[in-house]
Design a protein around this motif. Structure first.
Motif, PDB file in Angstrom:
ATOM      1  N   PHE A 314       0.108  -7.338   5.445  1.00  0.00           N
ATOM      2  CA  PHE A 314      -0.442  -6.676   4.263  1.00  0.00           C
ATOM      3  C   PHE A 314      -1.897  -6.238   4.469  1.00  0.00           C
ATOM      4  O   PHE A 314      -2.348  -5.270   3.860  1.00  0.00           O
ATOM      5  CB  PHE A 314      -0.363  -7.607   3.050  1.00  0.00           C
ATOM      6  CG  PHE A 314       1.004  -7.694   2.437  1.00  0.00           C
ATOM      7  CD1 PHE A 314       1.917  -6.656   2.556  1.00  0.00           C
ATOM      8  CD2 PHE A 314       1.390  -8.808   1.707  1.00  0.00           C
ATOM      9  CE1 PHE A 314       3.180  -6.726   1.983  1.00  0.00           C
ATOM     10  CE2 PHE A 314       2.651  -8.895   1.129  1.00  0.00           C
ATOM     11  CZ  PHE A 314       3.540  -7.852   1.260  1.00  0.00           C
ATOM     12  N   ALA A 315      -2.623  -6.942   5.304  1.00  0.00           N
ATOM     13  CA  ALA A 315      -4.031  -6.600   5.524  1.00  0.00           C
ATOM     14  C   ALA A 315      -4.216  -5.543   6.612  1.00  0.00           C
ATOM     15  O   ALA A 315      -5.343  -5.154   6.911  1.00  0.00           O
ATOM     16  CB  ALA A 315      -4.824  -7.855   5.879  1.00  0.00           C
ATOM     17  N   VAL A 316      -3.121  -5.079   7.216  1.00  0.00           N
ATOM     18  CA  VAL A 316      -3.217  -4.114   8.314  1.00  0.00           C
ATOM     19  C   VAL A 316      -3.552  -2.711   7.809  1.00  0.00           C
ATOM     20  O   VAL A 316      -4.216  -1.938   8.497  1.00  0.00           O
ATOM     21  CB  VAL A 316      -1.892  -4.110   9.119  1.00  0.00           C
ATOM     22  CG1 VAL A 316      -1.830  -2.928  10.070  1.00  0.00           C
ATOM     23  CG2 VAL A 316      -1.751  -5.414   9.880  1.00  0.00           C
ATOM     24  N   GLY A 317      -3.105  -2.394   6.597  1.00  0.00           N
ATOM     25  CA  GLY A 317      -3.346  -1.058   6.066  1.00  0.00           C
ATOM     26  C   GLY A 317      -2.130  -0.172   6.100  1.00  0.00           C
ATOM     27  O   GLY A 317      -2.218   1.027   6.399  1.00  0.00           O
ATOM     28  N   LEU A 318      -0.952  -0.737   5.797  1.00  0.00           N
ATOM     29  CA  LEU A 318       0.284   0.052   5.822  1.00  0.00           C
ATOM     30  C   LEU A 318       0.381   1.005   4.640  1.00  0.00           C
ATOM     31  O   LEU A 318       1.196   1.928   4.655  1.00  0.00           O
ATOM     32  CB  LEU A 318       1.497  -0.888   5.823  1.00  0.00           C
ATOM     33  CG  LEU A 318       1.632  -1.854   7.006  1.00  0.00           C
ATOM     34  CD1 LEU A 318       2.874  -2.723   6.847  1.00  0.00           C
ATOM     35  CD2 LEU A 318       1.681  -1.086   8.323  1.00  0.00           C
ATOM     36  N   GLY A 319      -0.396   0.770   3.595  1.00  0.00           N
ATOM     37  CA  GLY A 319      -0.355   1.647   2.426  1.00  0.00           C
ATOM     38  C   GLY A 319       0.343   0.988   1.256  1.00  0.00           C
ATOM     39  O   GLY A 319       1.122   0.042   1.423  1.00  0.00           O
ATOM     40  N   PRO A 320       0.123   1.481   0.043  1.00  0.00           N
ATOM     41  CA  PRO A 320       0.661   0.821  -1.156  1.00  0.00           C
ATOM     42  C   PRO A 320       2.179   0.827  -1.249  1.00  0.00           C
ATOM     43  O   PRO A 320       2.771  -0.113  -1.758  1.00  0.00           O
ATOM     44  CB  PRO A 320       0.026   1.611  -2.306  1.00  0.00           C
ATOM     45  CG  PRO A 320      -0.385   2.922  -1.707  1.00  0.00           C
ATOM     46  CD  PRO A 320      -0.738   2.633  -0.291  1.00  0.00           C
ATOM     47  N   TRP A 321       2.824   1.921  -0.771  1.00  0.00           N
ATOM     48  CA  TRP A 321       4.288   1.963  -0.886  1.00  0.00           C
ATOM     49  C   TRP A 321       4.940   0.901   0.001  1.00  0.00           C
ATOM     50  O   TRP A 321       5.834   0.172  -0.436  1.00  0.00           O
ATOM     51  CB  TRP A 321       4.805   3.354  -0.518  1.00  0.00           C
ATOM     52  CG  TRP A 321       4.563   4.373  -1.590  1.00  0.00           C
ATOM     53  CD1 TRP A 321       3.620   5.353  -1.606  1.00  0.00           C
ATOM     54  CD2 TRP A 321       5.258   4.473  -2.831  1.00  0.00           C
ATOM     55  NE1 TRP A 321       3.684   6.081  -2.768  1.00  0.00           N
ATOM     56  CE2 TRP A 321       4.692   5.560  -3.546  1.00  0.00           C
ATOM     57  CE3 TRP A 321       6.304   3.759  -3.420  1.00  0.00           C
ATOM     58  CZ2 TRP A 321       5.132   5.942  -4.811  1.00  0.00           C
ATOM     59  CZ3 TRP A 321       6.757   4.149  -4.678  1.00  0.00           C
ATOM     60  CH2 TRP A 321       6.172   5.225  -5.357  1.00  0.00           C
ATOM     61  N   ALA A 322       4.507   0.811   1.247  1.00  0.00           N
ATOM     62  CA  ALA A 322       5.065  -0.195   2.151  1.00  0.00           C
ATOM     63  C   ALA A 322       4.743  -1.595   1.657  1.00  0.00           C
ATOM     64  O   ALA A 322       5.616  -2.484   1.638  1.00  0.00           O
ATOM     65  CB  ALA A 322       4.522   0.003   3.569  1.00  0.00           C
ATOM     66  N   ASN A 323       3.501  -1.821   1.246  1.00  0.00           N
ATOM     67  CA  ASN A 323       3.130  -3.152   0.752  1.00  0.00           C
ATOM     68  C   ASN A 323       3.956  -3.531  -0.475  1.00  0.00           C
ATOM     69  O   ASN A 323       4.405  -4.681  -0.601  1.00  0.00           O
ATOM     70  CB  ASN A 323       1.641  -3.184   0.407  1.00  0.00           C
ATOM     71  CG  ASN A 323       0.759  -3.245   1.644  1.00  0.00           C
ATOM     72  OD1 ASN A 323       1.251  -3.398   2.760  1.00  0.00           O
ATOM     73  ND2 ASN A 323      -0.544  -3.124   1.446  1.00  0.00           N
ATOM     74  N   SER A 324       4.177  -2.594  -1.368  1.00  0.00           N
ATOM     75  CA  SER A 324       4.956  -2.895  -2.585  1.00  0.00           C
ATOM     76  C   SER A 324       6.405  -3.234  -2.238  1.00  0.00           C
ATOM     77  O   SER A 324       6.986  -4.173  -2.788  1.00  0.00           O
ATOM     78  CB  SER A 324       4.904  -1.702  -3.544  1.00  0.00           C
ATOM     79  OG  SER A 324       3.584  -1.439  -3.946  1.00  0.00           O
TER      80      SER A 324
END
Length: 647
Positions: A314-324
């Motif tokens: 989650f802290a890598v910066g995958l973006g809000p859609w991937a994190n959600s």
């Protein structure tokens, strides 16, 4: 009485030549050449326990280093090596092979089979595991052990110039080969060798969890293999898979690793869940509540485990859609786990509880796993995970899951099945002392990690300043770690003391429910005098008890239970009373083949000559394996085997 082809002292048939199979059944050489699933299970368990002690010593060094601010027990580089090897050891050399020990020993017995589907492949998997572990640990005397963390994040793992992380890549590749061939073997065994009448939903839960684990291994390990090969190529051959400056992507390694790594969590925990599902009904004297639901939740965990890996990122910066998306999947996977917990609690409700050591460890597993699971669900909340991800809060979580879960569950299995394996009963009093010391020490060690993490103590640091305010809880944690060590010392004393005592006089000391207890303790080489015929999930229990008119259980009159064969059943089983039972002969070639792997690996690092030697040895082993006769060509003498005689 059934008879088994048994051969005399170690000798080789003149007709067999170089491909003659060894014929010894006693002595140390018989263990080297064995293909008996029970002996291989014991070898797996004993070897994994030795690595457990080594990994425990590494943990004590870590805790001594962090007990006080500015510790000087080890240097920074030594700390990196120790903490990396501790993680690799406990995951790949302890929990996985300890689970494999139970798989190998128990699965054929629990499904009513004589042996596994591919006995020599089974032996090869053990030797590949042993040599993989020895190869990885040899790095300590060959310039330095892996030092980039058990997760091997690039670019640190690709840039360090010495051979440390080369041992990491090649050692894990070797261990992956061992696990993969074992998984194929056990999968085929469960699907094809079940006793007559044992449908899929009459299998014990432990066998079901074994099946799910083999599915996970077969599909997860190739992902890690690809990543390790690319990592090694980056290090030794100048490729740029993970080199950002050359167009590669270091985050790609994290995707490879965690797409393997999260199914790996369930590879580690599902065997313990299977053990607990077998232990609780025996000591509650009740059937497992919701057997089909427990099975289906285990299958759901296995499938869903492939869809949550990015919550490690989650802290890598995958973006809000991937994190959600991965936050939702992480929350959802808690559902089948919760289902299992509620089924275990319902199994205990209203039961006639017997507070023996196996039961205590099983309940300890449930309690500690609940804590680990609840802290894990907090990681599904992305903003919270941003704060927790590089702190000791995460260390607390995965130790509650993998030590509080897997290790407690495995000890429940050790205490429960030790009489079956050794024919002797471990001291229950010492087992309870072991349990209480271990659970107190465990919570003293890892409970404070939650507090330290929330106070901001980072992971993977080898020292810290006094003004940080972390001294007290680190000292508490160190004291707890030595309590765990004391509990393991008591367990070792219990085993040594028990093995010097008299054999157990009964085959079923727990009044158990499943097929492995229908045979002698320890079982003979051929497992069963006759292949059993299965009518129920808890087949052995129904052979012993029936429900009376008043609804209470009553012992079945001898000869009147469901163990009576109906006409034709003995044909379905493939063997009947009085027939000779042929068991697979021992073999040298699994050992020879596996020995080629570490020699090849050393050659890749140090000498082309060793590469050639390793390849030739591997091919010679496989060639001999293919050409050796299915059994020693000399006629074997038929000797009756008394129940309980050693194989």
């Amino acid at each position: 009485m059934a008879t088994v082809a048994r051969e005399g002292p170690v000798e080789r048939s003149p007709r067999g030549g170089i491909f003659a199979r060894p014929s010894g059944t006693t002595g140390w050489w018989s263990w080297v050449t064995t293909v008996d699933h029970k002996r291989i299970g014991i070898l797996y368990g004993a070897t994994a326990f030795v690595f457990f002690l080594v990994g425990g010593l590494e943990a004590l060094l870590i805790r001594l280093q962090l007990a006080r601010p500015g510790g000087h027990v080890v240097t920074a580089d030594e700390y990196n090596q120790i903490f990396t090897m501790h993680g690799l050891t406990m995951i790949f050399l302890v929990v996985m092979p300890l689970s494999a020990a139970f798989f190998n020993y128990l699965v054929p017995l629990m499904i009513g089979a004589r042996d596994v589907a591919f006995p020599r492949l089974n032996a090869f998997s053990y030797w590949a595991f042993l040599f993989g572990g020895m190869f990885t640990y040899s790095s300590f005397v060959l310039g330095g052990a892996p030092n980039g963390g058990w997760f091997g994040y690039a670019p640190l793992s690709t840039e360090y110039p010495a051979h440390n992380m080369d041992f990491y890549a090649l050692g894990l590749l070797m261990l992956g080969i061992a696990s993969t061939v074992s998984a194929v073997n056990l999968f085929v065994t469960i699907i094809n060798l079940r006793a007559p009448g044992m449908s899929m939903f009459r299998m014990p839960v432990f066998v079901w969890m074994t099946l799910v684990v083999q599915f996970l291994l077969v599909f997860a390990l190739p992902i890690l293999t690809i990543g390790l090969v690319e990592l090694f190529f980056d290090r030794r051959f100048g490729t740029h898979f993970f080199q950002a400056g050359a167009g590669g992507d270091p985050v790609l390694w994290q995707h490879f690793f965690w797409l393997f790594g999260h199914p790996e969590v369930y590879i580690l925990i599902l065997p313990a869940m299977g053990i607990v599902s077998e232990v609780l009904p025996v000591f509650a004297r009740k059937p497992l509540f919701g057997y089909p639901v427990v099975v289906m939740s285990g299958i759901a965990i296995g499938i869903m485990g492939f869809g949550v890996w990015a919550h490690h990122m989650f802290a890598v910066g995958l973006g809000p859609w991937a994190n959600s998306a991965f936050a939702i999947s992480t929350m959802l996977i808690a559902v089948p786990t919760g289902v299992k917990i509620f089924n275990w609690i319902a199994t205990l409700w209203g039961g006639q509880i017997s507070f023996k050591a196996p039961f205590l460890f099983a309940v300890g597993f449930i309690a500690m796993f609940i804590i680990g699971g609840l802290s894990g669900v907090t990681h599904a909340v992305v903003p919270a995970d941003y704060q927790q991800t590089d702190t000791y809060y995460i260390v607390a979580h995965f130790h509650y899951v993998l030590f509080g879960g897997s290790i407690f569950g495995l000890f429940a299995g050790i205490y429960y099945w030790f009489p079956k394996i050794a024919g002797r009963m471990l001291s229950d009093a010492l087992g309870k002392v072991h349990f209480w010391l271990m659970i107190i020490g465990f919570n003293l060690t890892f409970g404070p990690f939650h507090i330290l993490g929330l106070q901001g103590m980072p992971r993977r640091i080898y020292t810290y300043p006094a003004y940080a305010g972390w001294s007290f809880w680190n000292m508490v944690s160190t004291v707890g770690s030595f309590l765990i060590a004391a509990s393991i010392a008591i367990f070792i004393f219990n085993v040594v003391r028990t093995m010097r005592g008299a054999r157990l006089g009964q085959a079923d000391p727990w009044d158990a429910r499943t097929l492995e207890w229908t045979t002698t303790s320890p079982p003979p080489a051929h497992n069963f005098e006759e292949i059993p015929v299965v009518h129920y999930v808890d087949e052995f229990w129904h052979r012993k008890y029936a429900e009376g008119e008043d609804g209470r259980l009553a012992p079945v009159v001898a000869g009147g239970g469901h163990d009576d064969l109906v006409p034709g059943d003995e044909q379905a089983g493939g063997h009947g009373s009085g027939h000779g039972i042929h068991m697979p002969s021992p073999s040298y070639f699994p050992l020879v083949s596996a020995l080629g792997l570490p020699i090849l690996s050393y050659g890749i690092l140090y000498s082309p000559i060793l590469v050639i030697d390793g390849v030739l040895l591997l091919l010679a082993g496989l060639f001999g394996w293919a050409l050796e006769p299915s059994a020693e060509p000399e006629p074997a003498t038929e000797e009756p085997i008394e129940p309980g005689a050693e194989g």
